[in-house]
Design an enzyme around this catalytic site. Structure first.
Site, PDB file in Angstrom:
ATOM      1  N   GLU A 242       0.840  -1.197   0.000  1.00 48.70           N
ATOM      2  CA  GLU A 242       0.000   0.000   0.000  1.00 48.70           C
ATOM      3  C   GLU A 242       0.881   1.256   0.000  1.00 48.70           C
ATOM      4  O   GLU A 242       0.642   2.211  -0.724  1.00 48.70           O
ATOM      5  CB  GLU A 242      -0.929   0.001   1.216  1.00 48.70           C
ATOM      6  CG  GLU A 242      -1.817   1.240   1.250  1.00 48.70           C
ATOM      7  CD  GLU A 242      -2.810   1.266   2.408  1.00 48.70           C
ATOM      8  OE1 GLU A 242      -2.748   0.364   3.266  1.00 48.70           O
ATOM      9  OE2 GLU A 242      -3.634   2.189   2.445  1.00 48.70           O
ATOM     10  N   GLN A 336       2.521  28.986  -4.122  1.00 48.50           N
ATOM     11  CA  GLN A 336       3.195  30.266  -3.887  1.00 48.50           C
ATOM     12  C   GLN A 336       3.578  30.926  -5.218  1.00 48.50           C
ATOM     13  O   GLN A 336       3.372  32.127  -5.411  1.00 48.50           O
ATOM     14  CB  GLN A 336       4.451  30.028  -3.020  1.00 48.50           C
ATOM     15  CG  GLN A 336       5.088  31.292  -2.491  1.00 48.50           C
ATOM     16  CD  GLN A 336       4.194  32.016  -1.483  1.00 48.50           C
ATOM     17  OE1 GLN A 336       3.293  31.421  -0.895  1.00 48.50           O
ATOM     18  NE2 GLN A 336       4.412  33.303  -1.321  1.00 48.50           N
TER      19      GLN A 336
END
Ligand SMILES: Cc1cc2nc3c(=O)[nH]c(=O)nc-3n(C[C@H](O)[C@H](O)[C@H](O)COP(=O)(O)OP(=O)(O)OC[C@H]3O[C@@H](n4cnc5c(N)ncnc54)[C@H](O)[C@@H]3O)c2cc1C
Length: 379
Positions: A242, A336
């Site tokens: 996983e 940003q």
């Protein structure tokens, strides 16, 4: 940086998965986000095209492709198109393997064909309102009643929670031993099995994450996976795959965030020049380029090690820790560099930022990854 572990067959598989995404996913992404759930049709189409459990044996309808690179390709392509709700990797690379690995012949014959065709969607339910990282602290119980188990408790944050037709539910089976738990196949329609409303989340808007409730659910003995007390071991054993799947998606998500940011800063102008001409922009992008390339090489190596059954839980934890933290940094810098437009949902970087945040939390938090890695260092 050129990647070296894919062959022609992988490139062909990638092309065909891309075509599938273009046709069956891209046109529906906005509607799925609005609905908070992916359509069943997409799952059925994925099944028809052979994209669900391609590793499964041909006798069940799989393609027998026992090569994790195919899972990697699908996790990457979903990340490149910024689709976090269609959790095909959860179905194929996490839940399906529990049944193939721990299911008996009858369970596999009964369930795998429908799972591979996309008729039976899977989920795995470990987390509870009061127990996430500390799995042994779960309270859901399964009591042996002779011909069946009686299941009581609840689970929270379950991905595919509403769509799932078969949920692999972890439950305690011995009050005297906190690590004794079983994995039970709870099917849609079983009396006493209920689902809550879809949970409202920061990101992953098209994902039907839900709470599940079990009230005296009679689970036939035929729906116990493996040993009634072996579930904890099974969960730990499967978490490495996983986490590798998460890492494959996270590094691809970072690549996608970098690309969309590059596109934006080369177009957008300030002070009479493209944003990309500022040294700050170029240095930030250069740092990200370097870190993503380094992460990609590491993940590709982990995939090849996993193919040879050599990937340890510690290294899988390193891969998840490094790539999901990197993804967090790249999407943040990406926003940003987009300025205010980066905060607008219509810009891909905004959705990437929202989708990325959970990666450092689910499938084991970054702190738990550090626990696993440091334990491996015998600290
Ligand atoms: C969108 C989404 C999808 C999810 N999908 C699934 C799913 O399909 N199936 C499923 O079972 N679960 C799922 N989860 C649950 C997820 O795996 C858990 O949220 C996660 O494991 C953390 O558990 P918790 O939320 O209980 O946090 P907690 O365990 O309460 O942790 C809170 C904080 O404490 C820290 N902490 C805890 N223990 C330690 C420690 N020993 N050392 C240092 N720090 C520690 C954590 O790192 C974290 O920062 C999902 C969650 C979300 C939000």
């Amino acid at each position: 940086m050129q990647r070296i572990h894919f062959d022609t067959e992988h490139s062909m598989f990638r092309e065909s998965f891309r075509t599938f995404l273009k046709k069956e996913v891209l046109p529906h992404q906005d509607a799925w986000e609005e609905a908070g759930v992916v359509s069943r049709e997409a799952w059925l189409k994925a099944g028809e095209m052979g994209f669900l459990l391609p590793w499964a044996d041909e006798e069940y309808g799989g393609a027998g492709l026992k090569d994790f690179r195919y899972e990697q390709i699908m996790a990457e392509e979903l990340a490149y198109i910024n689709e976090a709700g269609f959790m095909l990797p959860l179905h194929s690379a996490l839940c399906g393997p529990y049944i193939a690995e721990y299911g008996n012949a009858e369970q596999k014959a009964r369930l795998l064909p429908g799972i591979i065709r996309g008729e039976l969607i899977l989920a795995v339910a470990m987390t509870e309102p009061s127990a996430g990282s500390d799995l042994a602290g779960m309270r859901t119980t399964a009591v042996d009643k002779g011909d069946h188990y009686e299941l009581n408790g609840s689970k929270v944050f379950i991905s595919n929670g509403l769509l799932a037709d078969v949920v692999i539910v972890a439950a305690k089976t011995d009050p005297a031993n906190k690590h004794a738990m079983g994995l039970f196949l709870v099917e849609r329609g079983m009396p006493g099995f209920a689902r809550g409303a879809p949970l409202k989340k920061l990101g992953m808007k098209s994902q039907d994450t839900a709470e599940l409730f079990f009230n005296n659910v009679k689970v036939p003995k035929a729906n116990l996976l493996g040993d009634a007390k072996g579930g904890f071991f099974y969960l730990m054993n499967m978490l490495a795959q996983e986490r590798l799947t998460n890492a494959c998606g996270a590094v691809a998500g970072a690549e996608a965030a970098l690309q969309t940011t590059i596109d934006y800063v080369t177009e957008r102008k300030a002070f009479d020049r493209p944003i990309s001409h500022f040294q700050n922009t170029r240095f930030k992008l250069a740092e990200m380029r370097t870190q993503v390339d380094v992460a990609q090489v590491f993940v590709d190596r982990c995939v090849m090690d996993h193919n040879q059954k050599k990937l340890t839980p510690e290294v899988a934890a390193e891969a998840k820790l490094f790539t999901t933290e990197l993804l967090g940094k790249v999407v943040d810098e990406g926003v940003q560099l987009h300025g205010g437009w980066g905060y607008m949902w219509e810009y891909p970087i905004c959705k990437m930022y929202a989708n990325a945040r959970i990666q450092r939390i689910f499938a084991g938090t970054s702190e738990i990854m550090k626990e696993i890695i440091s334990r491996g260092m015998k600290l």
